[in-house]
Write a protein that holds these residues in place. Structure first.
Motif, PDB file in Angstrom:
ATOM      1  N   LEU A 436       0.926  -1.125   0.070  1.00 48.48           N
ATOM      2  CA  LEU A 436      -0.046  -0.002  -0.228  1.00 48.48           C
ATOM      3  C   LEU A 436       0.712   1.312   0.378  1.00 48.48           C
ATOM      4  CD1 LEU A 436      -2.777  -1.158   2.439  1.00 48.48           C
ATOM      5  CD2 LEU A 436      -2.709  -1.301   0.081  1.00 48.48           C
ATOM      6  N   PRO A 437       1.077   1.421  -0.898  1.00 44.44           N
ATOM      7  CA  PRO A 437       1.926   2.948  -1.422  1.00 44.44           C
ATOM      8  C   PRO A 437       1.429   4.271  -1.155  1.00 44.44           C
ATOM      9  CG  PRO A 437       1.796   2.490  -3.621  1.00 44.44           C
ATOM     10  CD  PRO A 437       1.475   1.412  -2.341  1.00 44.44           C
ATOM     11  N   ALA A 438       2.304   5.333   0.103  1.00 45.35           N
ATOM     12  CA  ALA A 438       1.601   6.345  -0.058  1.00 45.35           C
ATOM     13  C   ALA A 438       2.793   7.128  -0.330  1.00 45.35           C
ATOM     14  CB  ALA A 438       1.243   6.508   1.031  1.00 45.35           C
ATOM     15  N   PHE A 439       2.224   8.515  -0.289  1.00 44.59           N
ATOM     16  CA  PHE A 439       3.783   9.749  -0.797  1.00 44.59           C
ATOM     17  C   PHE A 439       3.250  10.701  -0.441  1.00 44.59           C
ATOM     18  CE2 PHE A 439       2.805   9.346  -4.929  1.00 44.59           C
ATOM     19  CZ  PHE A 439       3.085  10.555  -5.356  1.00 44.59           C
ATOM     20  N   VAL A 440       3.971  11.901   0.092  1.00 44.76           N
ATOM     21  CA  VAL A 440       4.451  13.139   0.182  1.00 44.76           C
ATOM     22  C   VAL A 440       5.296  13.671  -0.669  1.00 44.76           C
ATOM     23  CG1 VAL A 440       3.740  15.282   1.261  1.00 44.76           C
ATOM     24  CG2 VAL A 440       1.796  13.316   2.206  1.00 44.76           C
ATOM     25  N   ARG A 441       4.996  15.163  -1.540  1.00 41.43           N
ATOM     26  CA  ARG A 441       5.905  16.169  -1.568  1.00 41.43           C
ATOM     27  C   ARG A 441       5.482  16.832  -2.178  1.00 41.43           C
ATOM     28  NH1 ARG A 441       6.333  12.128  -7.978  1.00 41.43           N
ATOM     29  NH2 ARG A 441       7.082  10.162  -6.659  1.00 41.43           N
ATOM     30  N   MET A 442       6.965  18.009  -1.585  1.00 44.71           N
ATOM     31  CA  MET A 442       6.743  19.862  -1.701  1.00 44.71           C
ATOM     32  C   MET A 442       8.006  20.026  -2.345  1.00 44.71           C
ATOM     33  SD  MET A 442       6.375  22.045   2.220  1.00 44.71           S
ATOM     34  CE  MET A 442       5.110  21.160   2.289  1.00 44.71           C
ATOM     35  N   ASP A 443       7.263  21.171  -3.348  1.00 42.44           N
ATOM     36  CA  ASP A 443       8.112  21.638  -4.330  1.00 42.44           C
ATOM     37  C   ASP A 443       8.730  22.488  -4.555  1.00 42.44           C
ATOM     38  OD1 ASP A 443      10.515  21.930  -6.698  1.00 42.44           O
ATOM     39  OD2 ASP A 443       9.786  20.068  -7.796  1.00 42.44           O
ATOM     40  N   THR A 444       9.125  23.570  -4.278  1.00 49.45           N
ATOM     41  CA  THR A 444       9.063  25.078  -3.885  1.00 49.45           C
ATOM     42  C   THR A 444      10.072  25.432  -4.924  1.00 49.45           C
ATOM     43  OG1 THR A 444      10.667  25.581  -2.556  1.00 49.45           O
ATOM     44  CG2 THR A 444       8.525  25.534  -1.312  1.00 49.45           C
ATOM     45  N   THR A 445      10.904  24.617  -5.548  1.00 51.49           N
ATOM     46  CA  THR A 445      12.265  25.250  -6.562  1.00 51.49           C
ATOM     47  C   THR A 445      11.857  25.757  -7.467  1.00 51.49           C
ATOM     48  OG1 THR A 445      12.418  22.853  -7.088  1.00 51.49           O
ATOM     49  CG2 THR A 445      13.442  23.328  -6.315  1.00 51.49           C
ATOM     50  N   ASP A 446      12.838  26.227  -7.740  1.00 49.60           N
ATOM     51  CA  ASP A 446      11.970  27.350  -9.565  1.00 49.60           C
ATOM     52  C   ASP A 446      12.654  26.895 -10.620  1.00 49.60           C
ATOM     53  OD1 ASP A 446      15.061  26.954  -9.032  1.00 49.60           O
ATOM     54  OD2 ASP A 446      15.578  29.651  -9.979  1.00 49.60           O
ATOM     55  N   ASN A 447      13.398  25.569 -10.461  1.00 46.46           N
ATOM     56  CA  ASN A 447      13.387  25.118 -11.746  1.00 46.46           C
ATOM     57  C   ASN A 447      13.413  23.120 -11.478  1.00 46.46           C
ATOM     58  OD1 ASN A 447      15.008  23.705 -14.232  1.00 46.46           O
ATOM     59  ND2 ASN A 447      15.860  25.779 -14.937  1.00 46.46           N
ATOM     60  N   PRO A 448      12.659  22.460 -12.458  1.00 46.84           N
ATOM     61  CA  PRO A 448      12.879  21.003 -11.455  1.00 46.84           C
ATOM     62  C   PRO A 448      14.432  20.369 -12.715  1.00 46.84           C
ATOM     63  CG  PRO A 448      11.502  21.651 -14.164  1.00 46.84           C
ATOM     64  CD  PRO A 448      11.647  22.830 -13.357  1.00 46.84           C
ATOM     65  N   LEU A 449      15.185  20.616 -13.133  1.00 44.42           N
ATOM     66  CA  LEU A 449      16.271  19.921 -14.240  1.00 44.42           C
ATOM     67  C   LEU A 449      17.224  21.490 -13.014  1.00 44.42           C
ATOM     68  CD1 LEU A 449      15.785  19.009 -17.448  1.00 44.42           C
ATOM     69  CD2 LEU A 449      15.927  17.583 -15.428  1.00 44.42           C
ATOM     70  N   ASP A 450      17.298  22.416 -12.759  1.00 45.16           N
ATOM     71  CA  ASP A 450      18.505  22.589 -12.691  1.00 45.16           C
ATOM     72  C   ASP A 450      18.550  24.302 -11.507  1.00 45.16           C
ATOM     73  OD1 ASP A 450      21.374  23.768 -11.539  1.00 45.16           O
ATOM     74  OD2 ASP A 450      21.580  24.861 -14.151  1.00 45.16           O
ATOM     75  N   PRO A 451      17.543  23.044 -10.675  1.00 43.82           N
ATOM     76  CA  PRO A 451      17.494  24.273  -9.099  1.00 43.82           C
ATOM     77  C   PRO A 451      18.204  25.247  -8.838  1.00 43.82           C
ATOM     78  CG  PRO A 451      17.370  22.813  -8.560  1.00 43.82           C
ATOM     79  CD  PRO A 451      17.863  22.053 -10.012  1.00 43.82           C
ATOM     80  N   ALA A 452      18.059  26.617  -8.597  1.00 44.97           N
ATOM     81  CA  ALA A 452      18.704  27.953  -8.008  1.00 44.97           C
ATOM     82  C   ALA A 452      18.691  28.476  -6.319  1.00 44.97           C
ATOM     83  CB  ALA A 452      18.618  28.989  -8.815  1.00 44.97           C
ATOM     84  N   ARG A 453      17.306  27.855  -6.155  1.00 43.54           N
ATOM     85  CA  ARG A 453      16.980  28.355  -5.002  1.00 43.54           C
ATOM     86  C   ARG A 453      15.256  27.941  -4.225  1.00 43.54           C
ATOM     87  NH1 ARG A 453      15.785  32.243  -8.725  1.00 43.54           N
ATOM     88  NH2 ARG A 453      17.613  33.153  -8.111  1.00 43.54           N
ATOM     89  N   SER A 462       4.985   2.894   2.800  1.00 39.49           N
ATOM     90  CA  SER A 462       4.691   1.506   1.759  1.00 39.49           C
ATOM     91  C   SER A 462       4.723  -0.023   2.657  1.00 39.49           C
ATOM     92  CB  SER A 462       4.842   0.971   0.843  1.00 39.49           C
ATOM     93  OG  SER A 462       3.529   0.130   0.810  1.00 39.49           O
ATOM     94  N   PRO A 463       3.844  -0.720   3.375  1.00 35.82           N
ATOM     95  CA  PRO A 463       3.734  -2.185   4.221  1.00 35.82           C
ATOM     96  C   PRO A 463       3.494  -2.764   3.670  1.00 35.82           C
ATOM     97  CG  PRO A 463       1.362  -0.766   4.157  1.00 35.82           C
ATOM     98  CD  PRO A 463       2.536  -0.198   3.536  1.00 35.82           C
ATOM     99  N   TYR A 464       4.251  -3.845   3.813  1.00 33.63           N
ATOM    100  CA  TYR A 464       4.525  -4.991   2.565  1.00 33.63           C
ATOM    101  C   TYR A 464       4.374  -6.562   3.277  1.00 33.63           C
ATOM    102  CZ  TYR A 464       7.293  -2.429  -1.346  1.00 33.63           C
ATOM    103  OH  TYR A 464       8.108  -1.299  -1.758  1.00 33.63           O
ATOM    104  N   TRP A 465       3.177  -6.807   2.785  1.00 35.80           N
ATOM    105  CA  TRP A 465       2.804  -8.505   2.935  1.00 35.80           C
ATOM    106  C   TRP A 465       3.195  -9.681   2.114  1.00 35.80           C
ATOM    107  CZ3 TRP A 465      -0.036  -4.051   3.450  1.00 35.80           C
ATOM    108  CH2 TRP A 465      -1.056  -4.263   5.015  1.00 35.80           C
ATOM    109  N   ASP A 466       3.524 -10.354   2.523  1.00 36.96           N
ATOM    110  CA  ASP A 466       3.755 -12.022   1.104  1.00 36.96           C
ATOM    111  C   ASP A 466       2.749 -12.435   1.169  1.00 36.96           C
ATOM    112  OD1 ASP A 466       4.751 -13.229  -0.205  1.00 36.96           O
ATOM    113  OD2 ASP A 466       6.912 -14.215   1.006  1.00 36.96           O
TER     114      ASP A 466
END
Length: 631
Positions: A436-453, A462-466
């Motif tokens: 059961l995957p889950a994520f949270v992302r926060m991104d305040t950068t000015d450029n996705p490939l070459d951020p300067a600030r 995620s929990p895993y059951w076999d």
């Protein structure tokens, strides 16, 4: 007896030069008249023109021989000289000299007025600027003297606004007081910025047609103060009118209109227009999004809005080549169709191919799942990997609901199944994991490939059951935080760092499948060490860990528009325990990188050297080549 005088600074042998092209013209004309097969008249005219042009150029270059040197003197130990010199035409053209003394005076007079204007913009309204040209020196000396005088401060700003209620007037006064606080330096930039803030506040409260009728800046030299006074015409109270969409071709209107955050008849708010633009840009369907409102309201006080878009090409094909000395060459190919069902959905396929891994993955996305800021993603993959740490063959799929909580925050939750066969140390196991995957992302950068600030924060868990062994359960969590600081304020010198950590709880080291454990080392981790090689080992082979901790730091220097350098320090390791064991030291590495800033993003080549090199395990260095910054 014939006498001659030697040339001076204002006389040169250039006075003889114009006769050279004239003589050439006469010779060519004689050639034209005397030959039985004369030179074509067009060519003759061209040669005469070029000869005359070169002669004029030589004449001007020799005439501009009045050499001079500029000196800047000010009353505050040179504090202003360094700021005024870049503005000076006299300084900029010092090397080429001047044609005459009068031309030099005109340059200096122009600079004098420019310096005074600049000093006044900085709050020094009683400044004194003078210049003196000393013709007795060789070269001539142009000396500027600058006395900024006392700094003037602001008085309380006053407003005269018509057509608004008292509560909105109070908001405007509070805005101007915070923008132009009394007794603060009277900076022209702050006064000009207050114009936009006043209009912005009015636009956010139903007055998008407001304008500043008059702005008076009263300077009181006796008190050394500056009093700003604004006369503002608020215009009529306005409401949102009909919205027209221009430029739609493959995308339907019913895909776009739900992202307009107002209804017809709502009080006009310019912030909602900005939000609508952001909503449409995030759809990744348009290369251009422009919003504009009309200039007149209708009988109900409504103002029409026009949204103009330019659609991107629906299909995109991408290819990338990567190389590192530990993994070797690797090819990445992807294809995407972003306009399925007239923009309601998109699909994509991506593959990775190298001597160590072959992976094929696909993703399908449906927009507006239950709400406009939410979508459904279905992902699938199949592949095989063969590393020193393990061999695995797997197939899996995941269904997730993704929501844009805020423009800078995205969260997701879902369910997936993964069937895999994993071999480590000649021991092969088969697993069927429900997770059961889950994520949270926060991104305040000015450029996705070459951020300067800005910064990026990522948390996934995620929990895993076999399902082949119901007693096997574990929980895997990882997080990272990267920060970017623009030291030079113009993107030329950036300090970047990232710290990452992870933990697997609920199962022993051997019970966790080898391809789901944490590994450290390689181009996306600690450079200088082979991929996955840092951490617990079984003889010469890495076995991974149940936790890890790493840190990377870079100084990125953009030397020119196209070329740059980077110096970096990386460190980290993986641990057998579910939490980092701080008694075990990091593996550190350092190195240098070259950057070529292409239109697609920075092309990166790094050379890294391990600082804790292990005999018989680590090479003296590693090389990494890829597109995009390391993090």
């Amino acid at each position: 007896m014939k006498t001659t005088s030697s040339p001076t600074r204002r006389q040169s042998k250039a006075c003889d030069m114009p006769w050279i092209p004239v003589g050439a013209a006469v010779t060519l004309f004689s050639h034209y008249r005397s030959h039985s097969r004369p030179m074509p008249l067009t060519w003759l005219r061209l040669v005469v023109f070029l000869a005359c042009a070169f002669g004029i150029h030589d004449t001007l270059s020799f005439a501009a021989s009045l050499r001079y040197a500029v000196q800047m003197e000010d009353s505050v130990e040179g504090a202003w000289a360094s700021r005024l010199q870049p503005l000076s035409e006299t300084v900029a053209r010092e090397k080429e000299g001047a044609v005459s003394l009068s031309q030099l005076r005109r340059r200096a007079e122009k600079d004098k007025n420019l310096f005074r204007t600049f000093l006044r913009s900085e709050g020094f309204y009683a400044c004194e600027v003078a210049y003196h040209i000393d013709p007795s020196t060789d070269p001539l000396t142009v000396r500027f003297t600058v006395n900024p005088g006392p700094l003037y401060v602001l008085e309380e700003t006053t407003l005269d606004v018509s057509g608004i209620d008292a509560s909105l007037f109070d908001v405007l006064m509070e805005t101007t007081r915070s923008s132009l606080p009394a007794s603060s330096p009277a900076l022209a930039a702050h006064i000009a910025d207050a114009d936009q803030k006043i209009l912005s506040i009015l636009g956010q409260h139903g007055h998008p047609l407001a304008r500043i009728s008059e702005r008076r800046v009263i300077v009181r030299h006796d008190a050394r103060t500056v009093h700003p006074h604004y006369v503002v015409s608020a215009g009529p109270k306005t409401f949102f009118g009909p919205v027209s969409l221009v430029g739609l071709e493959s995308v339907r209107e019913d895909v776009v209109r739900p992202r307009i955050p107002w209804k017809e008849g709502d009080l006009f708010d310019t912030r909602l227009m900005t939000k609508a633009q952001d909503n449409l840009i995030r759809m990744d369907l348009f290369s251009v999004v422009r919003l504009a409102h009309g200039s007149t309201v209708d009988a109900q006080g409504r103002l029409p809005v026009e949204i103009t878009v330019v659609e991107k090409k629906p299909r995109t094909f991408k290819g990338g080549f990567f190389y590192s000395t530990d993994v070797g060459p690797e090819l990445n190919v992807s294809w995407e169709n972003r306009i399925i069902r007239a923009g309601k959905a998109k699909v994509g396929v991506e593959s990775w191919l190298s001597s160590q891994r072959m992976i094929l993955g696909g993703i399908a996305t449906w927009r507006d799942f239950l709400r406009t800021d939410q979508l459904v993603q279905v992902e699938g993959h199949m592949g095989q990997e063969d590393w020193d740490a393990y061999w695995t063959r797997s197939v899996g799929t995941t269904v997730s609901v993704v929501r844009d909580v805020r423009p800078t925050i995205r969260a997701s939750a879902g369910a997936g199944f993964r069937l895999s066969s994993v071999e480590q140390a000649s021991n092969r196991e088969t697993y069927g994991h429900l997770f059961l995957p889950a994520f949270v992302r926060m991104d305040t950068t000015d450029n996705p490939l070459d951020p300067a600030r800005g910064f990026r924060w990522h948390l996934q868990t995620s929990p895993y059951w076999d399902l082949t062994d119901t007693s096997l359960f574990f929980w895997k969590t990882s997080t990272s935080l990267s920060t970017y600081y623009d030291w030079s304020k113009d993107g030329r010198l950036v300090l970047a760092s990232i710290v990452a950590a992870g933990s697997i709880a609920g199962a022993t080291q051997g019970a966790v499948p080898a391809d789901l454990r944490f590994y450290v080392g390689g181009g996306g981790s600690v450079r200088g060490y082979e991929y996955q090689s840092v951490g617990p080992r079984d003889g010469n082979d890495p076995v991974g860990g149940r936790s890890f901790l790493s840190w990377n730091g870079e100084v990125r220097w953009r030397m020119t528009q196209r070329y740059g350098l980077a110096a970096f320090l990386d460190g980290g390791t993986a641990y057998e325990s579910p939490v980092p064991d701080f008694t075990r030291s990091f593996r550190w590495a350092t190195g240098l990188g070259f950057r070529y800033y292409s239109p697609l993003g920075p092309f990166r080549m790094d050379v890294a050297f391990p600082l804790n090199r292990r005999a018989g395990i680590d090479d003296a260095f590693q090389i990494y080549i890829s597109l995009g910054q390391a993090f």
